[in-house]
Design an enzyme around this catalytic site. Structure first.
Site, PDB file in Angstrom:
ATOM      1  CD1 TRP A 168      20.778   4.956 115.578  1.00 12.61           C
ATOM      2  CD2 TRP A 168      20.017   6.383 114.034  1.00 12.61           C
ATOM      3  NE1 TRP A 168      19.405   4.887 115.573  1.00 12.61           N
ATOM      4  CE2 TRP A 168      18.912   5.747 114.642  1.00 12.61           C
ATOM      5  CE3 TRP A 168      19.799   7.321 113.022  1.00 12.61           C
ATOM      6  CZ2 TRP A 168      17.594   6.023 114.278  1.00 12.61           C
ATOM      7  CZ3 TRP A 168      18.488   7.600 112.656  1.00 12.61           C
ATOM      8  CH2 TRP A 168      17.405   6.959 113.282  1.00 12.61           C
ATOM      9  CG  ASP A 180      25.184  10.024 117.640  1.00 10.56           C
ATOM     10  OD1 ASP A 180      24.670  10.400 118.711  1.00 10.56           O
ATOM     11  OD2 ASP A 180      24.525   9.563 116.690  1.00 10.56           O
ATOM     12  CE  LYS A 223      17.675   7.733 121.350  1.00 10.92           C
ATOM     13  NZ  LYS A 223      16.794   6.761 120.683  1.00 10.92           N
TER      14      LYS A 223
END
Length: 363
Positions: A99, A173, A197
């Site tokens: 990511w 992030d 999440k």
């Protein structure tokens, strides 16, 4: 048989939150309408959005000068929205996983974006520390937790980053470890992440943004990609993801009732220690991430070489014992247990018992 959800995302939510959301799908807070059909402009939804921002600010101790907004598009949209709003001359990125690499790729479309360090050559099994942050960068981007590879920026390594920053703005992030521990939000210019999440179902993204950073770039920013649009619109410039925002509020209430981030951090440490101890003491299983960089949220592990042929058998054994979602990502293989906030110690103990039972049969 009870099922234990170890999926990496969309992932486990507190049972009471799921039940409350289910009730709201039938009748939202006694208004006679489903949460699925109410207008985001309805007078009884505005308090939901207000509470979502207020609870994020309270739990994360967000200082004045920051706003919390809720958007669509996932963290992946933020990979381009961030440089759209902040990148004028140069951006710097720490590459610690898939990511982070994707975020860097998007930034290169907006200007100079440099990789200061990477652990790609070691299949992202550790967090690099031997690098400098270019002081002419508009911002420095990190991914605090790497779901696929099971590494996380510890408090110690975060402090090392803070010490290197100088005048550079830090952005992060935090998709998969937000609200799992206290953080010093004042060290960051922007924090963002997909909520699926630790916070809500898929469909909503949180962004914590320091307002004085905005409006500095010379490029035109499309209306929908300008953070100022959503700040001014109170996250409702266009129709927001109503149900995920409502579930986020329920999760934030649950977290506050548990005692906040200090309490959930203690719980997360206990869960991670239990599982890593079982892996380290195992005759069959071994962890993949360097011990000093192990994630508390995502725990990848594999079978030792002499037991590799038993991988499919263990996955079936685990599934038969109620362990859901323990198959590892294809880039790592083996197994992965995601033990986010809503996973309790009982669930981790059930997985440990399952591993030990399988080992007793085969080791």
């Amino acid at each position: 048989m009870k099922q234990y959800n170890f999926n990496a995302g969309p992932s486990i939510l507190p049972q009471e939150v799921i039940k409350q959301t289910a009730d709201a799908v039938i009748d939202f807070e006694g208004h006679g309408l489903s949460i699925l059909e109410i207008s985001h402009r309805a007078k009884y939804f505005q308090p939901v959005m207000d509470e979502a921002e207020a609870l994020m600010k309270e739990l994360l101790n967000i200082p004045d000068g920051y706003r919390v907004i809720f958007l669509g598009g996932g963290a992946s949209l933020q990979f381009c929205m961030l440089p759209y709003n902040l990148l004028e001359h140069k951006a710097a990125y720490l590459n610690t996983g898939v990511w982070a690499k994707k975020a860097l790729k998007e930034a290169k479309a907006f200007g100079e974006a440099v990789e200061v360090a990477s652990s790609a050559d070691a299949n992202y099994t550790f967090i690099p520390t031997d690098y400098e942050i270019p002081q002419d960068a508009d911002y420095f981007h990190v991914t605090t937790n790497n779901t696929i590879y099971g590494t996380e920026l510890s408090d110690e390594k975060l402090q090392q980053i803070y010490d290197k920053l100088g005048k550079v703005t830090l952005v992060a992030d935090m998709s998969s470890d937000i609200l799992s521990r206290p953080i010093d939000v004042s060290k960051y210019g922007i924090i963002y992440g997909g909520a699926q999440k630790n916070l809500a179902p898929a469909g909503v993204t949180f962004v914590i943004v320091r307002e004085d950073l905005l409006g500095k770039v010379s490029r035109h920013i499309p209306t929908m990609l300008d953070y100022r649009t959503h700040i001014e619109g109170g996250s409702m410039f266009n129709t927001p993801p109503v149900l995920p925002v409502y579930t986020a509020v329920l999760t934030l209430r649950w977290l506050k009732n548990l005692g906040g981030l200090e309490a959930i951090e203690k719980r997360n440490i206990a869960k991670a220690e239990l599982l890593y101890k079982a892996i380290d003491e195992s005759k069959m299983f071994v962890g993949t991430a360097k011990k000093e960089d192990r994630s508390r949220m995502n725990v990848p592990f594999v079978l030792k070489e002499e037991y590799k042929e038993l991988e499919a058998e263990f996955l079936k054994f685990a599934a038969d014992h109620g362990m859901v979602g323990v198959k590892g990502h294809r880039s790592v293989g083996g197994f992965r247990a995601s033990i986010y906030n809503a996973m309790d110690l009982e669930g981790v103990q059930a997985l440990v018992d399952c591993m030990k039972e399988f080992e007793a049969l085969h080791a």
